[in-house]
Design a protein around this motif. Structure first.
Motif, PDB file in Angstrom:
ATOM      1  N   ASP A 184       0.809  -1.219   0.000  1.00 55.19           N
ATOM      2  CA  ASP A 184       0.000   0.000   0.000  1.00 55.19           C
ATOM      3  C   ASP A 184       0.844   1.272   0.000  1.00 55.19           C
ATOM      4  OD1 ASP A 184      -2.203  -1.696   0.251  1.00 55.19           O
ATOM      5  OD2 ASP A 184      -1.965  -1.761   2.431  1.00 55.19           O
ATOM      6  N   ALA A 185       2.155   1.139   0.019  1.00 57.99           N
ATOM      7  CA  ALA A 185       3.010   2.321   0.151  1.00 57.99           C
ATOM      8  C   ALA A 185       3.089   3.102  -1.167  1.00 57.99           C
ATOM      9  CB  ALA A 185       4.415   1.911   0.590  1.00 57.99           C
ATOM     10  N   ASP A 186       3.101   4.425  -1.054  1.00 60.31           N
ATOM     11  CA  ASP A 186       3.252   5.289  -2.237  1.00 60.31           C
ATOM     12  C   ASP A 186       4.705   5.399  -2.659  1.00 60.31           C
ATOM     13  OD1 ASP A 186       0.682   5.910  -2.796  1.00 60.31           O
ATOM     14  OD2 ASP A 186       0.645   7.753  -1.591  1.00 60.31           O
ATOM     15  N   VAL A 187       5.577   5.265  -1.677  1.00 64.18           N
ATOM     16  CA  VAL A 187       7.008   5.344  -1.959  1.00 64.18           C
ATOM     17  C   VAL A 187       7.675   4.111  -1.366  1.00 64.18           C
ATOM     18  CG1 VAL A 187       9.144   6.623  -1.502  1.00 64.18           C
ATOM     19  CG2 VAL A 187       7.020   7.878  -1.946  1.00 64.18           C
ATOM     20  N   ILE A 188       8.518   3.474  -2.173  1.00 62.09           N
ATOM     21  CA  ILE A 188       9.273   2.321  -1.667  1.00 62.09           C
ATOM     22  C   ILE A 188      10.749   2.541  -1.939  1.00 62.09           C
ATOM     23  CG2 ILE A 188       9.767  -0.128  -2.063  1.00 62.09           C
ATOM     24  CD1 ILE A 188       6.810  -0.611  -2.414  1.00 62.09           C
ATOM     25  N   VAL A 189      11.555   2.347  -0.910  1.00 59.39           N
ATOM     26  CA  VAL A 189      12.999   2.340  -1.083  1.00 59.39           C
ATOM     27  C   VAL A 189      13.449   0.902  -0.857  1.00 59.39           C
ATOM     28  CG1 VAL A 189      15.198   3.330  -0.374  1.00 59.39           C
ATOM     29  CG2 VAL A 189      13.109   4.696  -0.176  1.00 59.39           C
ATOM     30  N   ALA A 190      14.050   0.314  -1.892  1.00 58.78           N
ATOM     31  CA  ALA A 190      14.390  -1.104  -1.818  1.00 58.78           C
ATOM     32  C   ALA A 190      15.892  -1.289  -1.775  1.00 58.78           C
ATOM     33  CB  ALA A 190      13.806  -1.839  -3.024  1.00 58.78           C
ATOM     34  N   GLY A 191      16.317  -2.265  -0.987  1.00 53.40           N
ATOM     35  CA  GLY A 191      17.741  -2.553  -0.860  1.00 53.40           C
ATOM     36  C   GLY A 191      18.083  -3.934  -1.366  1.00 53.40           C
ATOM     37  N   GLY A 192      19.250  -4.049  -2.010  1.00 50.68           N
ATOM     38  CA  GLY A 192      19.734  -5.336  -2.502  1.00 50.68           C
ATOM     39  C   GLY A 192      21.108  -5.644  -1.958  1.00 50.68           C
ATOM     40  N   LYS A 236      12.206   6.739   5.445  1.00 52.89           N
ATOM     41  CA  LYS A 236      11.564   7.544   6.472  1.00 52.89           C
ATOM     42  C   LYS A 236      11.465   9.002   6.022  1.00 52.89           C
ATOM     43  CE  LYS A 236      11.660   8.013  11.445  1.00 52.89           C
ATOM     44  NZ  LYS A 236      12.705   8.315  12.427  1.00 52.89           N
ATOM     45  N   ALA A 237      12.537   9.506   5.464  1.00 54.80           N
ATOM     46  CA  ALA A 237      12.546  10.895   4.995  1.00 54.80           C
ATOM     47  C   ALA A 237      11.490  11.114   3.915  1.00 54.80           C
ATOM     48  CB  ALA A 237      13.934  11.257   4.479  1.00 54.80           C
ATOM     49  N   LEU A 238      11.257  10.104   3.106  1.00 49.45           N
ATOM     50  CA  LEU A 238      10.291  10.219   2.018  1.00 49.45           C
ATOM     51  C   LEU A 238       8.878   9.793   2.432  1.00 49.45           C
ATOM     52  CD1 LEU A 238      12.517   8.719  -0.820  1.00 49.45           C
ATOM     53  CD2 LEU A 238      11.497  11.000  -0.893  1.00 49.45           C
ATOM     54  N   GLY A 239       8.750   9.331   3.672  1.00 47.08           N
ATOM     55  CA  GLY A 239       7.455   8.834   4.126  1.00 47.08           C
ATOM     56  C   GLY A 239       7.068   7.525   3.460  1.00 47.08           C
ATOM     57  N   GLY A 240       8.050   6.705   3.154  1.00 45.64           N
ATOM     58  CA  GLY A 240       7.783   5.457   2.420  1.00 45.64           C
ATOM     59  C   GLY A 240       8.132   4.206   3.200  1.00 45.64           C
ATOM     60  N   ALA A 241       8.070   3.083   2.520  1.00 49.26           N
ATOM     61  CA  ALA A 241       8.340   1.780   3.129  1.00 49.26           C
ATOM     62  C   ALA A 241       9.625   1.195   2.545  1.00 49.26           C
ATOM     63  CB  ALA A 241       7.183   0.835   2.862  1.00 49.26           C
ATOM     64  N   SER A 264       3.237  -1.456  -6.775  1.00 45.46           N
ATOM     65  CA  SER A 264       3.174  -0.438  -7.842  1.00 45.46           C
ATOM     66  C   SER A 264       3.080   0.948  -7.216  1.00 45.46           C
ATOM     67  CB  SER A 264       1.994  -0.697  -8.767  1.00 45.46           C
ATOM     68  OG  SER A 264       0.822  -0.902  -8.011  1.00 45.46           O
ATOM     69  N   PRO A 265       4.129   1.350  -6.481  1.00 45.51           N
ATOM     70  CA  PRO A 265       4.103   2.659  -5.838  1.00 45.51           C
ATOM     71  C   PRO A 265       4.291   3.780  -6.865  1.00 45.51           C
ATOM     72  CG  PRO A 265       6.260   1.686  -5.590  1.00 45.51           C
ATOM     73  CD  PRO A 265       5.404   0.648  -6.267  1.00 45.51           C
ATOM     74  N   LYS A 266       4.128   5.008  -6.398  1.00 45.88           N
ATOM     75  CA  LYS A 266       4.402   6.159  -7.280  1.00 45.88           C
ATOM     76  C   LYS A 266       5.896   6.277  -7.527  1.00 45.88           C
ATOM     77  CE  LYS A 266       0.378   8.916  -5.994  1.00 45.88           C
ATOM     78  NZ  LYS A 266      -0.048   9.204  -4.600  1.00 45.88           N
ATOM     79  N   LEU A 267       6.674   5.889  -6.511  1.00 45.80           N
ATOM     80  CA  LEU A 267       8.134   5.985  -6.637  1.00 45.80           C
ATOM     81  C   LEU A 267       8.795   4.745  -6.047  1.00 45.80           C
ATOM     82  CD1 LEU A 267      10.796   7.561  -7.135  1.00 45.80           C
ATOM     83  CD2 LEU A 267      10.461   8.627  -4.886  1.00 45.80           C
ATOM     84  N   TYR A 268       9.708   4.151  -6.808  1.00 46.13           N
ATOM     85  CA  TYR A 268      10.472   2.985  -6.343  1.00 46.13           C
ATOM     86  C   TYR A 268      11.946   3.319  -6.499  1.00 46.13           C
ATOM     87  CZ  TYR A 268      11.522  -2.040  -5.710  1.00 46.13           C
ATOM     88  OH  TYR A 268      11.953  -3.266  -5.237  1.00 46.13           O
ATOM     89  N   ILE A 269      12.663   3.369  -5.401  1.00 38.96           N
ATOM     90  CA  ILE A 269      14.102   3.657  -5.471  1.00 38.96           C
ATOM     91  C   ILE A 269      14.869   2.371  -5.156  1.00 38.96           C
ATOM     92  CG2 ILE A 269      15.998   5.099  -4.632  1.00 38.96           C
ATOM     93  CD1 ILE A 269      14.046   7.241  -3.887  1.00 38.96           C
ATOM     94  N   ALA A 270      15.602   1.875  -6.143  1.00 40.99           N
ATOM     95  CA  ALA A 270      16.337   0.612  -5.996  1.00 40.99           C
ATOM     96  C   ALA A 270      17.790   0.901  -5.663  1.00 40.99           C
ATOM     97  CB  ALA A 270      16.236  -0.195  -7.287  1.00 40.99           C
ATOM     98  N   CYS A 271      18.231   0.438  -4.512  1.00 31.38           N
ATOM     99  CA  CYS A 271      19.598   0.714  -4.062  1.00 31.38           C
ATOM    100  C   CYS A 271      20.433  -0.562  -4.042  1.00 31.38           C
ATOM    101  CB  CYS A 271      19.578   1.317  -2.664  1.00 31.38           C
ATOM    102  SG  CYS A 271      18.543   2.781  -2.529  1.00 31.38           S
ATOM    103  N   GLY A 272      21.409  -0.660  -4.914  1.00 31.79           N
ATOM    104  CA  GLY A 272      22.272  -1.845  -4.935  1.00 31.79           C
ATOM    105  C   GLY A 272      21.533  -3.098  -5.338  1.00 31.79           C
ATOM    106  N   ILE A 273      20.650  -2.936  -6.325  1.00 33.25           N
ATOM    107  CA  ILE A 273      19.851  -4.055  -6.840  1.00 33.25           C
ATOM    108  C   ILE A 273      20.207  -4.242  -8.309  1.00 33.25           C
ATOM    109  CG2 ILE A 273      17.494  -4.761  -7.440  1.00 33.25           C
ATOM    110  CD1 ILE A 273      16.536  -3.383  -4.907  1.00 33.25           C
ATOM    111  N   SER A 274      20.492  -5.486  -8.712  1.00 31.64           N
ATOM    112  CA  SER A 274      20.906  -5.709 -10.105  1.00 31.64           C
ATOM    113  C   SER A 274      19.722  -5.596 -11.059  1.00 31.64           C
ATOM    114  CB  SER A 274      21.577  -7.075 -10.239  1.00 31.64           C
ATOM    115  OG  SER A 274      20.694  -8.111  -9.853  1.00 31.64           O
ATOM    116  N   GLY A 275      18.537  -5.948 -10.584  1.00 30.37           N
ATOM    117  CA  GLY A 275      17.363  -5.825 -11.454  1.00 30.37           C
ATOM    118  C   GLY A 275      17.071  -7.076 -12.250  1.00 30.37           C
ATOM    119  N   ALA A 276      17.318  -8.249 -11.646  1.00 30.99           N
ATOM    120  CA  ALA A 276      17.016  -9.522 -12.297  1.00 30.99           C
ATOM    121  C   ALA A 276      15.530  -9.573 -12.652  1.00 30.99           C
ATOM    122  CB  ALA A 276      17.354 -10.677 -11.353  1.00 30.99           C
TER     123      ALA A 276
END
Ligand code: FAD
Ligand code: AMP
Lengths: 320, 258
Positions: free
Chosen positions: A198-206, A223-228, A255-267
Motif C-alpha cells: 500500500d506504500a506510495d514510496v518504496i525504497v528497496a535494498g539489494g 523515512k525521509a520520504l514517508g515510504g516503506a 506499484s508505488p508512485k516511486l520505487y528507489i532501488a539501491c544496490g539491486i541488479s534488477g534480475a
C-alpha cells in the motif's frame, strides 16, 4: 485445439496466476481442461469452471500432498498421453517451472518460458517472450505438439466467464524415483506490520548494500520520504531483511508512485514484482546492471556515498 | 563424494545481443562464466572440503570458447572439466540441451549434480528439472542452504508462501540460489594451476547421440521473430561525480514526488 492447464493451489485456493493462464487458454479457444494435483483437493476443482475449464481432472492422493514437482510430472505426462492435449500451459512459479521442465524431458516436448501472452496464427500457437532482461521481445513457436508454456507471474489476469466444470478423478501411477524427495518441513510466513503493497514510496535494498547493517541507509531514506522499505530475494535469503518485504516473482507485487532501488541488479524475477511502479530510480555501481534498462533515472555510483546525501537533501527539503 | 557442476558460458553483457539474421543469441566475442554458476561451484568446493576425499567435475555444453569460461571455475578449485561441443549442437533448446548434458552426466555418475540459479542469457531457471527427469533422480531447486549427511541431501528454499525444507537420497540433483554463499575469488596459484587441469571435450558422437538429437533438429521450440520492447518513456542514466544526490532530488521535484 485441446489444452491442459496446471492449476496450482495453496491452502484451499487455486492460485490467481493459474486462473489467469486458464482464462488465456479459454480465450485462445478449443477444449480447455484443468488439472488439480494434491491431497484433499477435489472440493476446489469446480471453481475453475468459471474461468474457462470444461473439465477439471483431479489427482487426489496422500502421496501428492507436498508441493513437489516430480510426482506431478507423472500425473501430467499420463494425462497428455491418454487424452492427447496439444498444449500444456502453466504459471511460472517455483513449482510450475520444475513441473514444466520435467514434463518437457519426459514427453520430448518443446517448452517456452517467461511468456507474457500467447495467440494463434494460422492454426499455430505463437508465444510472446520478452528476453535478455527484456531488451528484446521474441515471438516463439513450437515445432511439434505437445507444446509446453510457462507464463510470467502477473502477466495474465483471471477473467471470470461463468462456466461450469465437470470434475473427473484420475488415478495416478507414480514412478519410484519421483517419490524419493520428501518435504521435511514447511514454514508459512504470515505477514505482519504495515504492508509494502500500500506504500506510495518504496525504497528497496539489494546485495549491493554490502551487509544487513547498511539497511539503515534505505530505512533512513524511506523515512525521509514517508515510504516503506523493500528487499530482494538475495538479501532476504541471506537473512538481512524479513521475508515480508520481498518484492518479485516469489515475493510481493508492488506499484508505488516511486520505487528507489539501491544496490539491486534488477534480475527479471525482481522486475516482475515492481515494474508497474510509476517512477523508478536506481543506484548501482555497475553500468551494465539490468536495472538501468527499466529505470526512469539510473545513477551509476556507490550507494554508500549517494544514499546518505540524498536522505539529507530530502529531509532538508521536506522539513523546510 | 563426487560432485558434478553444470556451468554455462554466457555473453559478457547478454542484453542486446540477439542476432537479427539468425534469431539466435550472438555468441561471438567475449564470453564469461555465468555469474550464477559461481555459487554452484563454490558450494561444490565447500562440500568437497567438508566431506573429505572427492572430486568436483564441471560439465558444460557450448561453443569451443566455453572452455575459457570453465577455466575460471577450475581456477576456483574444481578438479576437471568436460565440455560437450559440436557444430550440430548449436541452437539446442531445453529438450536437446538436457539430453546431451544427461548423457554426459550418466557417464560420470556423480553422487550430486549441482546447477546455478539461472543462466543470464536464457533466464530459464528450468534446466535442472529436465536433467533430473532424464537421470531419473530426485531434485531440489532454489536451494539457499544445503547440507549433506548420511547419504542424503537436505535443502532449504524460499517459495511464494514461505520456506520449504526438502530431503532427498543421493544421488540427487540440486539447483542453488544466489544467496547460498559468497563465491571465492580464484587465487593466483589457482589461476596458474587451472591451465594444467584436465579439460576434455566430447562430441555428440562421443555421447552416443545422433546429430539430429541436438541443435535445431533436436529442438522442439523456435524463435519466429524479434521485436523491440515497448518504449518506457524517457529514461536517463547519469554517472555520479559527487552531485548525483542533487540530481535525484531535482528529478523527484520535477516529477512532483517531493
Ligand atoms: C524462481 C526464482 C524466483 C526468484 N524470485 C525473486 C523475487 O521474488 N525477488 C527477487 O528480488 N529476486 C528473486 N529471484 C532472484 C533474482 O534472480 C536475483 O538473483 C536477485 O533479485 C538478486 O538480488 P540483488 O539485486 O540484491 O543482488 P545482486 O544480483 O547480487 O545485485 C547486487 C547489485 O548491487 C550492485 N552493487 C554492489 N555494490 C554496490 C555499491 N557499493 N553501490 C551500488 N551498487 C552496488 C552490483 O553492481 C549488483 O548489480 C528469483 C530467482 C529465481 C530463479
Ligand atoms: N549449456 C549448458 N551447459 C551446462 N550447464 C548449463 C547450460 N545451460 C544452463 N546450464 C546450467 O543450468 C542452470 C540453469 O540454466 P537455465 O535453465 O537455462 O536458466 C545454469 O545456472 C547452469 O548451471
Amino acid at each position: 485445439m485441446t489444452t491442459l492447464v496446471f492449476l496450482e493451489h495453496h491452502g484451499d485456493e487455486i492460485l490467481k496466476t493459474s486462473l489467469g493462464v486458464l482464462s488465456k487458454a479459454a480465450e485462445v479457444g478449443g477444449q480447455v481442461e484443468g488439472v488439480l494435483v494434491g491431497s484433499g483437493v477435489e472440493p476446489l476443482a469446480s471453481s475453475a469452471g468459471k474461468f474457462g475449464a470444461s473439465t477439471v481432472l483431479v489427482a487426489d492422493d496422500p502421496r501428492l500432498e507436498a508441493a513437489l514437482p516430480q510426482p506431478r510430472v507423472d500425473v501430467l505426462a499420463a494425462l497428455v498421453r491418454d487424452r492427447g492435449h496439444e498444449n500444456v500451459l502453466l504459471a511460472q512459479s517455483i513449482l510450475g517451472a520444475d513441473v514444466a521442465a520435467g514434463l518437457a524431458a519426459r514427453l520430448e516436448a518443446g517448452l517456452n518460458w517467461q511468456l507474457t501472452d500467447v495467440l494463434t496464427r494460422d492454426g499455430e500457437l505463437v508465444g510472446r517472450q520478452p528476453a535478455l532482461s527484456d531488451s528484446v521481445v521474441c515471438e516463439v513457436g513450437w515445432t511439434e505438439t505437445p507444446r509446453l508454456a510457462l507464463f510470467r507471474a502477473g502477466a495474465l489476469d483471471p477473467v471470470a466467464s461463468g462456466g461450469e466444470a465437470r470434475v473427473e478423478r484420475v488415478e495416478p501411477e507414480l514412478e519410484d524415483f519421483s517419490l524419493t524427495a520428501e518435504m521435511v518441513e514447511q514454514a508459512h510466513e504470515e505477514s505482519e506490520g504495515p504492508s509494502i503493497e500500500d506504500a506510495d514510496v518504496i525504497v528497496a535494498g539489494g546485495r549491493g548494500l554490502g551487509g544487513p547493517e547498511n539497511f539503515t541507509l534505505v530505512e533512513d531514506l524511506a523515512k525521509a520520504l514517508g515510504g516503506a522499505v523493500a528487499a530482494t530475494r538475495a538479501v532476504v535469503d541471506a537473512g538481512w531483511y524479513p521475508y515480508q518485504t520481498q518484492v518479485g516473482q516469489t515475493g510481493k507485487t508492488v506499484s508505488p508512485k516511486l520505487y528507489i532501488a539501491c544496490g539491486i541488479s534488477g534480475a527479471i524475477q525482481h522486475k516482475v514484482g515492481m515494474q508497474a511502479s510509476n517512477v523508478i530510480v536506481s543506484i548501482n555501481k555497475d553500468p551494465n546492471a539490468p536495472i538501468f534498462e527499466y529505470s526512469d533515472l539510473g545513477v551509476v555510483g556507490d550507494v554508500h556515498a549517494i544514499v546518505p546525501k540524498l536522505t539529507e537533501l530530502v529531509r532538508a527539503r521536506r522539513g523546510g | 563424494m563426487k560432485i558434478a557442476v553444470c556451468v554455462k558460458q554466457v555473453p559478457d553483457t547478454p542484453a542486446k545481443r540477439m542476432n537479427r539474421q539468425t534469431n539466435r543469441l550472438d555468441r561471438s566475442g567475449e564470453g564469461a562464466l555465468n555469474p550464477f554458476d559461481t555459487q554452484a561451484v563454490e558450494e561444490a568446493l565447500r562440500l568437497k572440503e567438508a566431506e573429505g576425499p572427492g572430486e568436483v567435475v564441471l560439465v558444460s555444453m557450448g561453443p569451443p570458447t566455453a572452455g575459457d569460461a570453465m577455466r575460471k571455475a577450475l581456477a576456483m578449485g574444481a578438479d576437471r572439466a568436460i565440455l560437450i561441443t559440436d557444430e550440430a549442437a548449436a541452437g539446442s533448446d531445453l529438450v536437446a540441451t538436457s539430453r546431451a548434458l544427461a548423457a554426459a552426466l550418466e557417464r560420470e555418475s556423480p553422487d550430486l549434480v549441482l546447477f546455478g540459479q539461472y543462466a543470464a542469457d536464457s533466464e530459464g531457471a528450468v534446466l535442472w528439472a529436465a536433467v533430473a527427469e532424464r537421470l531419473r533422480r530426485p531434485m531440489i531447486s532454489q536451494v539457499a542452504e544445503l547440507t549433506v549427511d548420511n547419504g542424503s541431501v537436505t535443502g532449504r528454499r524460499q517459495t511464494e508462501f514461505g520456506y520449504d525444507v526438502i530431503r532427498a537420497p543421493l544421488p540427487a540433483v540440486v539447483a542453488v540460489s544466489d544467496a547460498i554463499n559468497e563465491p571465492r575469488y580464484p587465487s593466483l596459484k589457482g589461476i596458474m594451476g587451472a591451465k594444467r587441469k584436465p579439460q576434455d571435450t566430447l562430441s555428440l558422437g562421443d555421447l552416443g547421440l545422433e546429430a539430429a538429437q541436438a541443435g535445431e533438429q533436436g529442438s522442439r521450440t523456435t524463435v519466429l521473430a524479434l521485436h523491440d520492447p515497448p518504449p518506457r518513456g524517457e529514461s536517463r542514466t547519469i554517472e555520479d561525480d559527487g552531485g548525483a544526490a542533487d540530481e535525484i532530488v531535482e528529478f523527484l521535484a520535477e516529477k512532483r514526488l517531493l
